[in-house]
Scaffold this active site. Structure first.
Site, short mmCIF file in Angstrom:
data_model
loop_
_atom_site.label_atom_id
_atom_site.label_comp_id
_atom_site.label_asym_id
_atom_site.label_seq_id
_atom_site.Cartn_x
_atom_site.Cartn_y
_atom_site.Cartn_z
N HIS A 237 -18.19 8.29 11.17
CA HIS A 237 -20.27 7.63 10.56
C HIS A 237 -21.02 8.87 10.61
CE1 HIS A 237 -22.33 5.60 8.17
NE2 HIS A 237 -21.01 5.03 7.08
N ARG A 258 -27.36 6.59 1.49
CA ARG A 258 -27.11 8.13 1.00
C ARG A 258 -26.43 7.57 -0.35
NH1 ARG A 258 -22.77 10.59 3.15
NH2 ARG A 258 -22.21 9.38 4.26
#
Lengths: 575, 427, 112
Positions: A237, A258
């Site tokens: 991640h 994001r």
């Protein structure tokens, strides 16, 4: 004498996959004798609970299963098992609806009262269902209550250590469990066994899942001889928090940040994602973002804390605090200000795309064995989309529950097969050895060695030389790991548990390293610095492996079957 | 680098199930360089790694989502992973102790069994009203959902139950966590078990003493008290709907233990009954206080009710003094001392009276008790009036009201002269 | 493998071997506890007041305990009926006590 239980269905693990399997199996036939064994307290272990972002599902009329399917294949760089991926996207819709209507989850709503879906990276439609930024708590709390309601017995803090086999070695007859509170081994024989312990690649220095995870299920399945696949595919991640000296390091900042438009900066203050993925920049898939961050870091453009910076401040402090309160709080605990400043992050080991090879009804390669959730492989191919993880757990948990109930409907299947004589006793004896050993390394040191070796040599970016050397160290280490010494009593001995963890970690590390050596290309989560290109003329295969005679994995590369979508369709698919 | 400033004393509660006993604190010295980013969980892990591998504690997710690492940290419940060393007062040692009200398995590890038993008593599970294929359409600003808010985020860590001083004193009290879950379902319009759940919750929700301990310690900022108050209000508004409880189907089913359980894993046979001596002491103490209070209240009420009826009976003549004691034209206050016999009760009475002598044979006797609230009234020669010090009551020399709150004039007392002695009739 | 006999310790009680517990501010708990204790004092002073008809000191104490008890009681009523948001519970205590004492002062000076 080890206590012994006999049940119809033994479920290992208590995350989303295990709980949904229990619920659906019970609902199909309430007379089934189900037993759940979990490593933690009821409903508290596992990664499903730690899900932040949400659950990808097609609910909107302008979205379609087709699009979700294509996103999943594209995200997985075409090597997904297409049957499994299609089941995932198609069954996700009823699964989410039933989470609401049967289990009582309540996901965030839009202004018009329908379920709200937010943006996640790598998707052509905003389809991630969520509850704030801590979705896992809602799903697991509600499903755990449904397990209570059905009065399905749960063995708490009782971890599965090995699967039991019959004399032929092809039928799983149950599992050997270890009760942490008393230090006793327990034998459970079952007409069907579901492995849904979840993965959790904690064999890396920097890892997102809780440290109690240790890929137990994957390692157990491998040792039992099940066919595994895609073990080189370990997702990192991109936004794991950097916290020096703390066990919390590696904990995630969710992908929704994001998705919502947060920027990533390297040590020089450049938005480096623009060079790696000009079109989507930070909204690229996790494999791309992690790899880019890692390349920036080794190119000497790391931030002072050693990673890269994520910046959400330009979205407005109010927006961040309203939409990501959990993340803001997590940052604030460590003196980072998510709403107004930049937060240092680094890639963090997060998820096994690989696992046991299953079909869409969760049958694995051994008799009476079912696998669901992260322990199973193939759904995500070479990279998992954010939001497809809890989706896989729930969907395949449900599939498993339904198909196990069907399996056990026949009287023949519901009989218990006899375990190979003395198998459990011998296992227990071998596993208990460290408690009486007079010399040996400490399991804590073993764990650190495994984590460091993996991080440096089988990490985000790999190469042939490092992988080979890692594999050599692992084979050496596995001796040490088995010969560890644990002091203290049996009751709640945490160090002994670490020892059991390391046994699993080392097996998983060996699988990952050997598997990674088989793929001379960069694809999804698997990045090779010596083969930096994705080679679609070479790499469209899956690595299947199982334990061979000499305890080392045996391989077979199998071509990807483009059953539903052709390679060209996949390649041409644009978001 | 190790310096005096960064060295902290860490006291950890230790209990070894193989030895039994009461348990005690062990002290460790740990160098904590950056307390602002060091969690208590880090402290524990470091001590385990560097100093004492035998300590046991429980944790899983380490990012405050699982609720496994609840413990009492310097006198306050909290999650080890959510509490940083810098959150504790700087001068204090770090003191770690297992949660209250749960049997201790080892060191900081407690058996959460009792928690889940009580949790399940509150019917904490969703039961759909009818089979519904589509999720309900509920607006984001639906008042009921706004009420529920983040209360469904409970992670069942047990901190609230540990901080509550009531859970262990009331057999039937489900505790904050269970009632909080009951509340979130009671406010959920999709749920079918409103009446049974409310009836169930009603039995325990009034045990809350509004102490807010649960609210203060909750690591998820959920207010158990708020949830309980919500149930209490619901109970009042839905009083008529409540019926005697039928068991929920989930309870009628026999629990399904796996077959063949020679000695089922149960490491905690003892301890569930929770401290009988203390419990019985508390019960006795509570009983005594109750009895004392009732007797007190009954006594006060009884006296108030009975006294007036008895008051008129025992009149008697009491000598006030010889004629010589009272100058003609003067007003004197004298103290009467006599024994009042009323029913079975006799009491020595000292009551002042006011005596005015107008001539050789003319007297006027007043009770000195102000008719307003019974304060003593005295003659003020300067203003030539009787004055009450309490609330400014004033009377003329005949005892009539001149000013202030008294409702009537001073009470006159009958008098007579016998053998040169003046006698006054008093009660 | 032999498993030794194990017994879990009976639950720790609130405040048991808890060195820092006393110093902690459990405001609501003290409010509750003091309200209950003040009730006992009200009984005591009420009894004394009935026995000794007028004693300014007794009256004052009775009044004070009554106000104290009533103020904290009203706090619970306000919270019970959701007239004050529960998040203000900490501030509520000084407020009700302050208002109570102010009323008491005014009444005391009016009467006397």
């Amino acid at each position: 004498m080890t206590p012994k239980h006999t049940v119809d269905l033994l479920i290992l693990g208590m995350g989303a996959a295990a709980e949904l399997a229990a619920i659906y199996a019970y609902d199909a036939n309430p007379k089934l004798n189900i037993l759940i064994a979990t490593k933690a307290l009821k409903g508290k272990g596992g990664c499903s609970r730690m899900v932040q972002g949400g659950f990808n599902v097609v609910l909107d009329s302008s979205d379609s299963h087709e699009k979700h399917f294509m996103d999943t294949l594209k995200g997985g760089q075409y090597i997904n098992d297409q049957d499994l991926a299609l089941t995932l996207v198609e069954q996700a819709t009823p699964t989410v609806k039933e989470l609401e209507t049967i289990s009582g989850c309540f996901f965030d709503r839009r202004d018009d009262g329908h379920i709200h879906q937010k943006a996640f990276a790598g998707q052509s439609f905003d389809r991630t269902v969520h509850k704030g930024d801590l979705t896992g708590i809602e799903i697991i709390s509600r499903t755990t209550e449904q397990v209570f309601k059905r009065r399905i017995p749960v063995l708490e803090e009782t971890r599965a250590v090995e699967l039991l086999l019959d004399e032929t070695g092809t039928v799983v007859t149950g599992a050997l469990l270890f009760e942490m509170r008393t230090g006793k081994f327990i034998v459970v024989e079952a007409a069907a066994t579901l492995v849904a312990t979840g993965g959790g690649p904690t064999q890396y220095r920097f890892h997102a899942p809780g440290p109690e995870k240790s890929a137990d299920g994957i390692a157990m399945l491998y040792r039992a001889g099940a066919v595994m696949r895609d073990m080189e595919m370990i997702q990192f991640h991109p936004t794991g928090l950097i916290i020096p000296g703390s066990v919390v390091a590696g904990a995630l900042l969710e992908e929704g940040l994001r998705g919502a438009g947060a920027h990533l900066y390297n040590g020089k203050g450049e938005r480096y994602m623009k060079t790696y993925a000009p079109e989507v920049a930070e909204r690229a898939t996790r494999d791309v973002v992690s790899r880019s961050a890692y390349l920036e870091m080794i190119a000497g453009r790391a931030c002072p804390e050693g990673g890269v910076h994520i910046d959400a401040a330009h979205l407005g402090a109010d927006f961040v605090l309203k939409n990501f309160p959990g993340m803001a709080e997590r940052c604030a605990q460590f003196n980072y200000d998510l709403a107004n400043g930049r937060v240092p992050v680094s890639p963090s080991a997060h998820f096994f795309m690989g696992g046991a090879a299953i079909d869409k009804d969760c049958y694995a390669s051994l008799g009476k064995l079912f696998v669901a959730g992260e322990d199973a492989g193939g759904v995500h191919g070479a990279n998992r989309l954010g939001g497809n993880g809890i989706c896989e757990s729930c969907v395949y948990g449900r599939q498993a529950g339904i198909s196990i109930a069907k399996f056990l409907a026949s009287k023949e299947n519901r009989t218990i097969v006899k375990t190979a004589p003395k198998m459990a006793e011998r296992m227990a004896e071998r596993l208990a050895a460290p408690l009486t050993a007079t010399s040996g390394t400490s399991p804590l040191e073993n764990r650190r060695d495994i984590q460091e070796t993996n991080w440096l040599q089988v990490g985000v970016v790999r190469n042939q030389k490092d992988l080979q050397s890692a594999l050599d160290s692992f084979t050496g280490m596995s001796e040490n790991v088995a010969k560890a010494k644990v002091s203290g009593s049996q009751a709640y001995n945490m160090i002994y548990n670490v020892h059991l963890d390391t046994l699993n970690m080392i097996d998983v590390s060996i699988m990952a390293a050997t598997s990674a050596l088989q793929r001379d290309e960069t694809r999804g989560a698997h990045t090779r610095s010596d083969f930096p290109q994705q080679r679609d003329d070479y790499g469209l295969f899956n690595t299947f492996l199982w334990r061979g005679e000499s305890n080392l994995p045996v391989f077979e590369k199998r071509e990807v079957i483009f059953k539903h979508k052709s390679l060209e369709t996949c390649q041409q698919f644009k978001k | 680098m190790q310096s005096k400033q960064t060295l902290r004393k860490v006291k950890i509660y230790r209990y070894d199930p193989e030895k039994g006993g009461e348990g005690q604190f062990s002290t460790y010295d740990l160098n904590i360089e950056n307390p602002a980013i060091t969690t208590i969980l880090d402290v524990l892990i470091r001590i385990q790694k560097e100093q004492d591998p035998s300590i046991s504690f429980r944790y899983a997710c380490r990012v405050n989502m699982c609720g496994s690492c609840g413990m009492v940290i310097n006198g306050r419940e909290g999650l080890a992973c959510k509490t940083n060393v810098s959150h504790l007062p700087a001068g204090q040692d770090i003191t770690l102790r297992p949660l209250n009200h749960f049997p201790v398995i080892k060191d900081l590890v407690v058996d959460m069994g009792p928690f889940f038993t009580k949790y399940e008593d509150a019917l904490p599970f969703f039961e759909p009203k009818m089979k519904h294929d589509e999720p309900y359409i509920i607006k984001a600003d639906d008042p009921k959902r706004v009420d529920i808010g983040m209360a469904t985020d409970c992670i069942a860590c047990g901190c609230c139950v540990s901080s509550c001083t009531m859970v262990n004193n009331h057999e039937g009290y489900a505790g904050p966590a269970a009632l909080n879950r009951a509340f979130t379902l009671l406010a959920d319009e999709r749920d079918a078990l409103f009446v049974p759940r409310l009836t169930r919750a009603l039995e325990s929700c009034y045990n809350c003493r509004t102490e807010f301990n649960c609210t203060e310690v909750c690591p998820k900022q959920i207010s158990g008290t708020r949830s309980i108050k919500y149930i209490q209000r619901l109970a009042v508004t839905h009083l008529k709907e409540l019926k005697p409880l039928e068991a929920h189907p989930a309870e009628e089913l026999p629990p399904k233990p796996p077959k063949e359980e020679p000695d089922t894993p149960c490491c905690c046979k003892a301890g569930h009954a929770a401290d009988p001596s203390r419990r019985s002491f508390l019960k006795t103490a509570a009983g005594m206080v109750g009895i004392a209070s009732s007797v007190g209240i009954a006594g006060v009420l009884g006296v108030a009710a009975v006294a007036p009826t008895l008051a008129s009976n025992p009149k008697q003549w009491v000598p006030a003094g010889t004629l010589k004691d009272f100058p003609v034209g003067g007003i004197s206050t004298i103290m009467l001392s006599y024994t009042r016999t009323q029913g079975f009760h006799s009491a020595a009475v000292n009551a002042p009276i006011l005596v005015r002598r107008d001539s050789e044979t003319e007297f006027l006797c007043f009770s000195s008790s102000c008719p307003h609230l019974g304060c003593s009234v005295a003659w003020d020669p300067l203003s030539a009036r009787f004055k009450c010090a309490c609330h400014g009551g004033a009377f003329d020399k005949d005892g009539n009201v001149l000013a202030g709150p008294p409702p009537r004039g001073l009470d006159r007392l009958p008098w007579k002269i016998e053998d040169g002695i003046i006698k006054v009739e008093v009660v | 493998m032999k498993t030794p006999e194990m017994e879990s310790r009976e639950p720790l009680q609130w405040g048991e071997i808890d060195p820092y517990r006393r110093g902690r501010a459990h405001v609501g708990m003290w409010a509750w506890l003091l309200q209950r204790i003040s009730a006992v004092f009200i009984l005591l002073f009420l009894g004394l007041h009935l026995a000794y008809t007028y004693k300014p000191f007794l009256q004052f104490m009775l009044f004070l305990t009554l106000i104290f008890h009533a103020a904290l009681g009203i706090r619970v009523i306000l919270l019970d009926c959701n007239l004050v948001n529960i998040k203000y519970q900490r501030y509520l205590i000084p407020w009700v006590l302050g208002i109570g004492l102010a009323i008491m002062a005014v009444v005391w000076f009016i009467i006397y």
